[in-house]
Design a protein around this motif. Structure first.
Motif, PDB file in Angstrom:
ATOM      1  N   LEU A  34       0.939  -1.052   0.074  1.00  0.00           N
ATOM      2  CA  LEU A  34       0.081  -0.191   0.171  1.00  0.00           C
ATOM      3  C   LEU A  34       1.130   1.717   0.112  1.00  0.00           C
ATOM      4  N   MET A  35       2.016   1.101   0.472  1.00  0.00           N
ATOM      5  CA  MET A  35       3.144   2.613   0.356  1.00  0.00           C
ATOM      6  C   MET A  35       4.165   1.967  -0.467  1.00  0.00           C
ATOM      7  N   PRO A  36       4.234   2.782  -1.450  1.00  0.00           N
ATOM      8  CA  PRO A  36       5.380   2.865  -2.328  1.00  0.00           C
ATOM      9  C   PRO A  36       6.264   2.580  -1.108  1.00  0.00           C
ATOM     10  N   HIS A  37       7.653   1.792  -2.340  1.00  0.00           N
ATOM     11  CA  HIS A  37       9.118   2.018  -1.814  1.00  0.00           C
ATOM     12  C   HIS A  37       9.503   3.467  -0.378  1.00  0.00           C
ATOM     13  N   VAL A  38       9.395   2.634   0.796  1.00  0.00           N
ATOM     14  CA  VAL A  38      10.195   4.014   1.787  1.00  0.00           C
ATOM     15  C   VAL A  38      11.713   3.912   1.750  1.00  0.00           C
ATOM     16  N   ASP A  39      12.673   4.846   1.279  1.00  0.00           N
ATOM     17  CA  ASP A  39      13.603   4.993   1.775  1.00  0.00           C
ATOM     18  C   ASP A  39      14.469   4.334   2.984  1.00  0.00           C
ATOM     19  N   ARG A  40      15.218   3.829   2.889  1.00  0.00           N
ATOM     20  CA  ARG A  40      16.129   3.429   4.337  1.00  0.00           C
ATOM     21  C   ARG A  40      17.106   4.612   4.295  1.00  0.00           C
ATOM     22  N   SER A  41      17.684   4.485   5.815  1.00  0.00           N
ATOM     23  CA  SER A  41      18.714   5.509   5.973  1.00  0.00           C
ATOM     24  C   SER A  41      20.161   4.232   6.170  1.00  0.00           C
ATOM     25  N   HIS A  42      21.354   4.295   5.915  1.00  0.00           N
ATOM     26  CA  HIS A  42      22.924   3.739   6.155  1.00  0.00           C
ATOM     27  C   HIS A  42      22.313   3.159   6.847  1.00  0.00           C
ATOM     28  N   ALA A  43      21.529   2.877   8.272  1.00  0.00           N
ATOM     29  CA  ALA A  43      21.442   1.573   9.040  1.00  0.00           C
ATOM     30  C   ALA A  43      20.897   1.297   9.269  1.00  0.00           C
ATOM     31  N   GLY A  44      19.207   1.338   7.929  1.00  0.00           N
ATOM     32  CA  GLY A  44      18.465   0.420   7.783  1.00  0.00           C
ATOM     33  C   GLY A  44      17.013   0.880   8.253  1.00  0.00           C
TER      34      GLY A  44
END
Length: 127
Positions: A34-44
């Motif tokens: 339902l959500m598009p891809h959510v970016d992640r920080s370098h720590a995930g």
């Protein structure tokens, strides 16, 4: 500097506070598509954008219409597929609009009955 580097990013806790959606719900939305891809920080850690918040606000409106989760996910899939799905998206929204209008009509009738009964009990109308 590129737009992606200057964009405001929100943690899942911040999105929870801004939207009222629980972290569990946000993760579930992502898991079911339902959500598009959510970016992640370098720590995930998830890093949501203003665009993500706008999408969540729209999903909230769809939820308020009573649209099924399956239809919301289908709509999200169509958005990701691109512009060639505009017709199918429109049809889905038009069907939902028709259902909402029917529910509004039913609720308007129910409200009229309640108003009538309240007026009777208040002595403003005769049975």
């Amino acid at each position: 500097m590129s737009q992606s580097l200057t964009q405001t990013r929100y943690t899942i806790s911040e999105v929870e506070a801004r939207t009222g959606l629980t972290q569990h719900t946000l993760r579930w939305y992502e898991r079911i598509g339902l959500m598009p891809h959510v970016d992640r920080s370098h720590a995930g850690q998830r890093r949501f954008t203003d665009k993500d918040l706008d999408w969540l606000a729209f999903v909230g409106k769809l939820r308020a219409t009573g649209m099924s989760v399956a239809d919301m996910v289908r709509y999200a899939e169509l958005v990701r597929e691109g512009a060639h799905t505009v017709g199918e998206r429109r049809e889905l929204l038009e069907r939902t609009r028709h259902e909402v209008r029917a529910r509004i009509s039913e609720l308007t009738d129910a409200l009229a009955v309640l108003d009538y009964k309240i007026d009777i009990y208040s002595g403003k109308a005769q049975p």
